[in-house]
Design a protein around this motif. Structure first.
Motif, PDB file in Angstrom:
ATOM      1  N   ARG A 181      -6.506   8.089  -3.725  1.00 26.89           N
ATOM      2  CA  ARG A 181      -6.246   9.112  -4.742  1.00 26.89           C
ATOM      3  C   ARG A 181      -6.624  10.471  -4.184  1.00 26.89           C
ATOM      4  O   ARG A 181      -7.752  10.669  -3.715  1.00 26.89           O
ATOM      5  CB  ARG A 181      -7.000   8.795  -6.034  1.00 26.89           C
TER       6      ARG A 181
ATOM      7  N   ARG B  25      -0.741   3.895  -2.412  1.00 26.27           N
ATOM      8  CA  ARG B  25      -0.900   3.414  -3.775  1.00 26.27           C
ATOM      9  C   ARG B  25      -2.163   3.977  -4.429  1.00 26.27           C
ATOM     10  O   ARG B  25      -3.210   4.107  -3.800  1.00 26.27           O
ATOM     11  CB  ARG B  25      -0.912   1.888  -3.831  1.00 26.27           C
ATOM     12  N   ILE B  26      -2.031   4.299  -5.691  1.00 26.94           N
ATOM     13  CA  ILE B  26      -3.182   4.698  -6.490  1.00 26.94           C
ATOM     14  C   ILE B  26      -3.731   3.507  -7.271  1.00 26.94           C
ATOM     15  O   ILE B  26      -4.864   3.539  -7.748  1.00 26.94           O
ATOM     16  CB  ILE B  26      -2.841   5.867  -7.438  1.00 26.94           C
ATOM     17  N   ALA B  27      -2.922   2.458  -7.398  1.00 22.43           N
ATOM     18  CA  ALA B  27      -3.341   1.212  -8.053  1.00 22.43           C
ATOM     19  C   ALA B  27      -2.277   0.158  -7.767  1.00 22.43           C
ATOM     20  O   ALA B  27      -1.101   0.483  -7.616  1.00 22.43           O
ATOM     21  CB  ALA B  27      -3.500   1.403  -9.562  1.00 22.43           C
TER      22      ALA B  27
ATOM     23  N   ASN C 242      -8.313  -4.698  -3.296  1.00 24.43           N
ATOM     24  CA  ASN C 242      -7.336  -3.777  -2.729  1.00 24.43           C
ATOM     25  C   ASN C 242      -7.936  -2.428  -2.389  1.00 24.43           C
ATOM     26  O   ASN C 242      -8.942  -2.017  -2.956  1.00 24.43           O
ATOM     27  CB  ASN C 242      -6.178  -3.592  -3.722  1.00 24.43           C
TER      28      ASN C 242
ATOM     29  N   MET D   5       0.830  -1.207   0.000  1.00 21.57           N
ATOM     30  CA  MET D   5       0.000   0.000   0.000  1.00 21.57           C
ATOM     31  C   MET D   5       0.862   1.255   0.000  1.00 21.57           C
ATOM     32  O   MET D   5       0.431   2.303  -0.464  1.00 21.57           O
ATOM     33  CB  MET D   5      -0.931   0.025   1.210  1.00 21.57           C
TER      34      MET D   5
ATOM     35  N   ASN E 207      -7.250   1.544  -2.505  1.00 18.99           N
ATOM     36  CA  ASN E 207      -6.473   2.537  -3.228  1.00 18.99           C
ATOM     37  C   ASN E 207      -6.773   3.923  -2.683  1.00 18.99           C
ATOM     38  O   ASN E 207      -7.840   4.156  -2.101  1.00 18.99           O
ATOM     39  CB  ASN E 207      -6.790   2.494  -4.725  1.00 18.99           C
TER      40      ASN E 207
END
Length: 509
Positions: free
Chosen positions: A255, A229-231, A251, A202, A253
């Motif tokens: 943003r 993480r964004i992806a 997961n 992450m 994510n």
């Protein structure tokens, strides 16, 4: 009455319970059954046992729950308790209870937790009940439940104090129970197709796998910046390089972007990669996934909001789903001559007519994407795969055969919003490096959502990355659709909220 007065009155009752010699904060509840088990066995579906049948069974149960209603009738008290959205009546009669049970009952408040033991019965009014012979006090609620008769209605308060929302509004609890079933169903589906669930970091040194603005943090011991993480894409692809054949991750994510009815900065996705597959394989995987989850929730036809005329809208998840190219959808719903979308000058003119911001500074591919969002997206109610995206919008995707300007990608739209995104994954490390460099040029030009260069990922590709089909599915939006919820906040237990102003507080009772 002010909350402080309610609190004081309840604390005084707690002291009286202590004076009875009770352990008012016991470590364990006496319980043999859940409320749902009792209802399933005697009062739900096709099963509705009569009082005579219940007497014949002579079943004695111990069950716990939160007190949500109290009705006194002389030497009898009727109490409703709840657990996981299910409700059961308890019948207390003074002469039936072991001491000091009757004194305990007289000191109960709404919101308290109790356990009761006794035979299952049906009252003269026909309601399934437990005739209590023993009561165990479990927890005193120092504060009252909100709005005794109407539940918690204010949306801001519901989101900020979700625990009260769940207590007060049974349909909200059902929505989140459905969310858990949906995510579990997705996992079962993926595993049944040979996918192995994995976990990826992450916190990442380079945010990649999508075009988005990241959240930034700092690792003190290593003295390095890290990004939420964004992806998970680039890490999952590394696993394909390493020899995994089919992997997926449910997961979280993050943003650093806006909040809306369909966006939350922290969200849940399904992401998967299958070696040897292409976009057509992923389409079949995706439409069958949605059909299976819809069936799990009650049928391939599911309600979703209203039609423009106010009638209930129904979405069909029967396969196959409709397929349209991005240009065809833009032309159809924007009532645009399809030929105009082939001419860069006409595309710019159309973008200016649609008042797309900074149209003159954007590439033709980016403008085509913006025109699609402007004209077509909201009209895609029934499940529709949109294909053939401009390369500028998809730096990790294979080109269409013989076409350097468009890529082999789909997005799935349902209910006027994007639900899934999939690629025939780019596996040429030279082209991938060129795409990353183009993204860096965009960053230098002011696009802070463009991707950063991940040299380790490119090096991984240089060790050999097979043909691969990748998929991402927005789980929060899937839950919105399957539970007929109009906003993403209604399917997130704890959506991100702006902090309350200093000194502000929820309205007191």
């Amino acid at each position: 009455m002010q909350l402080s007065q309610y609190r004081q009155a309840r604390i005084e009752k707690l002291e009286k319970l202590k004076a009875l010699g009770l352990d008012v904060w016991p470590r364990k509840a006496e319980r043999t059954h859940g409320i749902g088990q009792i209802l399933d066995a005697h009062d739900r579906g096709e099963v509705r046992r009569t009082q005579e049948e219940l007497e014949g069974l002579n079943e004695v149960v111990s069950v716990m729950g939160r007190v949500i209603a109290i009705r006194e009738m002389g030497k009898s008290v009727f109490v409703h308790i709840t657990e996981m959205g299910d409700k059961l009546q308890v019948y207390f009669r003074m002469n039936d209870l072991e001491a000091p049970g009757w004194d305990v009952v007289k000191l109960l408040d709404l919101g308290d937790f109790i356990s009761v033991t006794g035979p299952v019965m049906r009252t003269k009014m026909g309601e399934l009940s437990v005739r209590a012979t023993r009561v165990q006090f479990l927890t005193k609620a120092h504060l009252p439940l909100p709005e005794k008769w109407h539940g918690l209605q204010d949306k801001e308060s519901r989101y900020r104090q979700r625990y009260l929302d769940l207590i007060s509004n049974p349909e909200v609890l059902k929505t989140f129970q459905a969310r858990s079933r949906i995510i579990a169903g997705v996992r079962r589906y993926m595993e049944s197709r040979g996918f192995l669930e994995v976990e990826t970091p992450m916190m990442q040194p380079i945010p990649g796998g999508a075009t988005a603005r990241p959240f930034i943090t700092h690792h003190n011991a290593l003295d390095i910046p890290l990004y939420l993480r964004i992806a998970p894409e680039l890490y999952l692809k590394r696993l394909i390089v390493g020899g995994f054949e089919r992997v997926f991750e449910v997961n979280r994510n993050f943003r650093n972007e806006g909040v809306s009815m369909r966006h939350n900065p922290e969200f849940t996705m399904l992401e998967s990669y299958a070696a040897g597959d292409d976009l057509r394989d992923v389409m079949v995987l995706t439409e069958n996934l949605f059909q299976e989850i819809a069936t799990l929730m009650g049928g391939v036809e599911r309600p979703w909001g209203e039609n423009p005329d106010g009638t209930p809208r129904v979405i069909s998840y029967a396969t196959p789903f409709r397929r349209m190219t991005l240009k065809d959808a833009t032309a159809q719903y924007g009532r645009i001559d399809r030929a105009r979308l082939e001419d860069p000058a006409e595309v710019l003119k159309l973008a200016q007519e649609a008042h797309i911001e900074d149209a003159e500074k954007q590439t033709t591919g980016a403008l085509l994407g913006a025109l699609f969002e402007h004209h077509a997206e909201e009209h895609l109610i029934q499940p529709t795969f949109i294909t053939e995206y401009p390369v500028e919008l998809s730096p990790l995707t294979k080109n269409l055969p013989g076409d350097e300007k468009f890529v082999d990608r789909f997005e799935l739209f349902i209910g006027g919003m994007e639900l899934a995104n999939a690629y025939s994954e780019l596996n040429d490390p030279v082209v991938q490096m060129e795409r990353f460099m183009a993204q860096l040029a965009e960053r230098e030009a002011g696009n802070d959502e463009a991707m950063l260069l991940d040299e380790d990922f490119v090096e991984a590709l240089e060790h050999g990355f097979p043909p691969c089909g990748g998929l991402g599915v927005g789980m929060d939006r899937m839950v919105m659709l399957m539970t007929n919820s109009s906003t993403i906040r209604d399917v997130l237990l704890f959506p991100l909220m702006r902090p309350m102003a200093k000194g502000a507080a929820p309205e007191e009772a």
